[in-house]
Design an enzyme around this catalytic site. Structure first.
Site, PDB file in Angstrom:
ATOM      1  N   CYS A 265       0.879  -1.330  -0.031  1.00 49.59           N
ATOM      2  CA  CYS A 265       0.140  -0.045   0.092  1.00 49.59           C
ATOM      3  C   CYS A 265       0.746   1.252  -0.091  1.00 49.59           C
ATOM      4  O   CYS A 265       0.517   2.339  -0.749  1.00 49.59           O
ATOM      5  CB  CYS A 265      -0.930   0.071   1.209  1.00 49.59           C
ATOM      6  SG  CYS A 265      -0.187  -0.228   2.789  1.00 49.59           S
TER       7      CYS A 265
ATOM      8  N   HIS B 266      -1.655   1.425   7.322  1.00 53.48           N
ATOM      9  CA  HIS B 266      -1.880   1.148   6.086  1.00 53.48           C
ATOM     10  C   HIS B 266      -1.849   2.682   5.311  1.00 53.48           C
ATOM     11  O   HIS B 266      -1.870   3.529   6.054  1.00 53.48           O
ATOM     12  CB  HIS B 266      -3.585   0.961   5.752  1.00 53.48           C
ATOM     13  CG  HIS B 266      -4.198   0.708   4.440  1.00 53.48           C
ATOM     14  ND1 HIS B 266      -3.435  -0.079   3.462  1.00 53.48           N
ATOM     15  CD2 HIS B 266      -5.113   1.241   3.910  1.00 53.48           C
ATOM     16  CE1 HIS B 266      -4.238  -0.143   2.597  1.00 53.48           C
ATOM     17  NE2 HIS B 266      -5.209   0.619   2.526  1.00 53.48           N
TER      18      HIS B 266
ATOM     19  N   ASN C  43      -8.352   4.152  -1.796  1.00 49.45           N
ATOM     20  CA  ASN C  43      -7.862   2.906  -1.345  1.00 49.45           C
ATOM     21  C   ASN C  43      -7.242   2.096  -2.479  1.00 49.45           C
ATOM     22  O   ASN C  43      -7.506   2.616  -3.615  1.00 49.45           O
ATOM     23  CB  ASN C  43      -8.742   2.192  -0.566  1.00 49.45           C
ATOM     24  CG  ASN C  43      -8.249   1.233   0.512  1.00 49.45           C
ATOM     25  OD1 ASN C  43      -6.894   1.191   0.760  1.00 49.45           O
ATOM     26  ND2 ASN C  43      -8.985   0.431   1.387  1.00 49.45           N
TER      27      ASN C  43
END
Length: 295
Positions: free
Chosen positions: A53, A226, A246
């Protein structure tokens, strides 16, 4: 999230391109502002079964900023695969890393082009199988296949159809900066240059988000860190939020996006915003004799 507090912070407090605070709109979406010249800013990507990520959000934000800085002349996606596998100071590839160090990598080393998995876009496309079905994610995709370890750093273009050599395909950033824990400074920087990256601690109720403004429930449990791309802000039912893209494909959340409550003590997105301005005057060539292990 470990190690972020040890990274030296060059805090950005001013910019001649920042608008006056009084001109900050109540609602802003980077996709709407730049979609005509930079339509890829709206693409929702998928990291697959890999803790990349930090790499995908930073490479995606850098792609957006480079397109904006060149007024749409540079459209090609920059390579998540390269920063994920070659930036040794960034962390551990698929086992997690630091987006601030990724921005530093773009400044020192540069980033070549490279599209999504199973594409022939750019020099080094992403190699992790994606898109795929993530946890609590209803989608037409297959389950994300297990992967053991991070792909090796490649010192040549992996896409044989691409017409350039790796050493002549780099795009560079100026020195990275950390934005103040001030929502107006963050907003002004996004309006001037495009999306930033940010990070937060994921709670177990985040996976099932569908719509509305998200904030952790009282009984939610911490799962892990994240990194995501911050593209805008707004108000919904008088609740202020950040608009976040995301990297779990368009079937997660609200078509791949989530509205996260601004200035929430359990999220603290304002504390982790990093970015850099593209250095469009710097040449695209790079000396591959450098030791990748030292980058």
């Amino acid at each position: 999230m470990e190690g972020r507090d040890k990274i030296p912070k060059a805090v950005k407090t001013s910019d001649p391109l920042w608008v006056d605070e009084r001109k900050i709109p109540k609602n802003f979406d980077a996709r709407k502002k730049w979609h005509k010249k930079c339509p890829r800013i709206a693409e929702v990507l998928d990291q697959g079964r890999c803790g990349s990520c930090w790499a995908i959000s930073s490479a995606q934000a850098f792609t957006d900023r480079y397109c904006i800085a060149t007024r749409g002349k540079h459209q090609m996606r920059l390579s998540t695969a390269n920063v994920m596998s070659c930036c040794k100071s960034c962390g551990n590839g698929c086992k997690g890393g630091l987006d601030p160090q990724a921005w530093a990598y773009f400044h020192k080393h540069g980033l070549p082009s490279g599209g999504s998995y199973n594409t022939t876009e750019g020099c080094q496309p992403y190699t992790i199988v994606s898109p795929c079905r993530h946890r609590e994610n209803i989608s037409p995709y297959e389950n994300c296949p297990y992967r053991n370890g991070t792909p090796a750093c490649q010192t040549s273009c992996t896409n044989t159809l691409y017409g350039k050599r790796l050493d002549e395909d780099y795009r560079f950033a100026k020195k990275p900066y950390h934005l103040p824990k001030n929502e107006k400074a963050i907003m002004r920087d996004i309006m001037a240059h495009g999306p930033t990256t940010t990070a937060f601690g994921v709670m177990n109720d985040f996976f099932s988000y569908k719509s509305g403004v998200y904030e952790p429930s009282k009984d939610a449990e911490f799962v892990g860190g994240h990194a995501v791309k911050l593209i805008g802000w707004g108000m919904e039912n008088k609740v202020p939020y950040w608009l976040i893209m995301n990297s779990w494909n368009e079937y997660w959340g609200d078509h791949g996006l989530v509205k996260m409550r601004r200035n929430h003590p359990g999220i603290k997105l304002e504390e982790e915003c990093w970015a850099a301005v593209p250095d469009t005057k710097r040449g695209h060539s790079h000396n591959l004799d450098k030791d990748y292990e030292n980058l």
